[in-house]
Scaffold this motif. Structure first.
Motif, PDB file in Angstrom:
ATOM      1  N   ASP A 115       0.983  -1.347   0.065  1.00  0.00           N
ATOM      2  CA  ASP A 115       0.105  -0.132   0.047  1.00  0.00           C
ATOM      3  C   ASP A 115       0.718   1.108  -0.062  1.00  0.00           C
ATOM      4  N   ALA A 116       2.273   1.245  -0.080  1.00  0.00           N
ATOM      5  CA  ALA A 116       3.143   2.486  -0.128  1.00  0.00           C
ATOM      6  C   ALA A 116       4.294   2.044  -1.198  1.00  0.00           C
ATOM      7  N   ALA A 117       4.619   2.915  -1.669  1.00  0.00           N
ATOM      8  CA  ALA A 117       5.833   2.896  -2.513  1.00  0.00           C
ATOM      9  C   ALA A 117       6.771   4.133  -2.310  1.00  0.00           C
ATOM     10  N   LEU A 118       7.973   3.960  -2.239  1.00  0.00           N
ATOM     11  CA  LEU A 118       9.051   4.859  -2.238  1.00  0.00           C
ATOM     12  C   LEU A 118       9.756   4.662  -3.635  1.00  0.00           C
ATOM     13  N   VAL A 119       9.828   5.977  -4.334  1.00  0.00           N
ATOM     14  CA  VAL A 119      10.669   6.092  -5.468  1.00  0.00           C
ATOM     15  C   VAL A 119      11.815   6.911  -4.917  1.00  0.00           C
ATOM     16  N   ASN A 120      13.011   6.360  -5.332  1.00  0.00           N
ATOM     17  CA  ASN A 120      14.135   6.941  -5.045  1.00  0.00           C
ATOM     18  C   ASN A 120      15.206   7.383  -6.071  1.00  0.00           C
ATOM     19  N   PHE A 121      15.532   8.440  -6.465  1.00  0.00           N
ATOM     20  CA  PHE A 121      16.503   8.858  -7.629  1.00  0.00           C
ATOM     21  C   PHE A 121      17.761   9.076  -6.967  1.00  0.00           C
ATOM     22  N   TYR A 122      18.571   8.370  -7.561  1.00  0.00           N
ATOM     23  CA  TYR A 122      20.308   8.666  -7.175  1.00  0.00           C
ATOM     24  C   TYR A 122      20.897   9.202  -8.230  1.00  0.00           C
TER      25      TYR A 122
END
Length: 220
Positions: A115-122
């Protein structure tokens, strides 16, 4: 895209599975386009500020629930107060397919309900220190998808940040799932490998990492 030599599927630790090249090039392009839309808001991509005043080098946008150190909320109180964007049903289904791929038909994929997503940009200089994903009340697996530049992913033990740990190279399209005995293992990203992405994914440098989780927090 595949290299000269195939990379084998690997069980890195009990419950921690690396599946190289799981995402097709077409699906990677779709995810890159979706991530660009999510980064525009309602809550924009941001550098998370830690309680001690430090600022994370990774930039993040959240779906479903907004993560900030060290809790979840439905509004981005540390950014602009806006409600977090919803987690789309197609991404939930992708998460179920990922768990099925990692654990097989008896691995409980049908019950997996992120029910949650973290979208990380490096970018080239971004890092992620060793940490546990432990704000969730559910013990369901974490699904991690990589697109763009490769990285060194350090997967450790459940007791502390030090050794023993295993360094795994995660390339564009790779899937990594960790649950069961490895659900609360410390993990981090000590290094990005610039220039390793396939331009066909739509990435113009850097690495995208999508992680899907079950918060166990229930309906708002």
């Amino acid at each position: 895209m595949g290299g000269l030599f195939p990379r084998p599927r690997t069980v890195v630790a009990p419950g921690a599975v690396h599946v190289p090249e799981w995402l097709s090039p077409e699906r990677q392009r779709e995810l890159v386009a979706a991530c660009r839309e999510w980064a525009r808001g309602p809550v924009p991509l941001r550098h998370t500020v830690l309680p001690g005043g430090g600022v994370m080098s990774v930039r993040t946008v959240c779906l479903g629930w907004h993560w900030q150190p060290y809790r979840y909320s439905r509004t981005a109180d540390d950014v602009n107060g806006a409600p977090v964007a919803p987690l789309p049903a197609w991404l939930v289904e992708l998460g179920r397919a990922a768990v099925a791929e990692a654990y097989g038909p008896e691995g409980g994929a049908g019950a997996y309900a992120p029910d949650a997503a973290l979208v990380n940009f490096y970018d080239d200089a971004a890092r992620m220190g060793m940490h546990q994903d432990k704000e969730e009340r559910a013990g369901a697996p974490v699904v991690s998808l990589s697109i763009g530049d490769s990285c060194v992913f350090r997967f450790g033990n459940t007791e502390h940040r030090g050794r023993p740990y295993t360094d795994v190279e995660l390339a564009s399209g790779d899937l990594f799932v960790f649950g069961g005995p490895s659900r609360y293992a410390f993990h981090g990203v000590p290094r990005i490998l610039p220039g390793t992405a396939d331009p066909g994914t739509g990435m113009r440098g850097g690495r995208l990492n999508l992680t899907l989780r079950e918060t166990g927090l229930g309906a708002p």
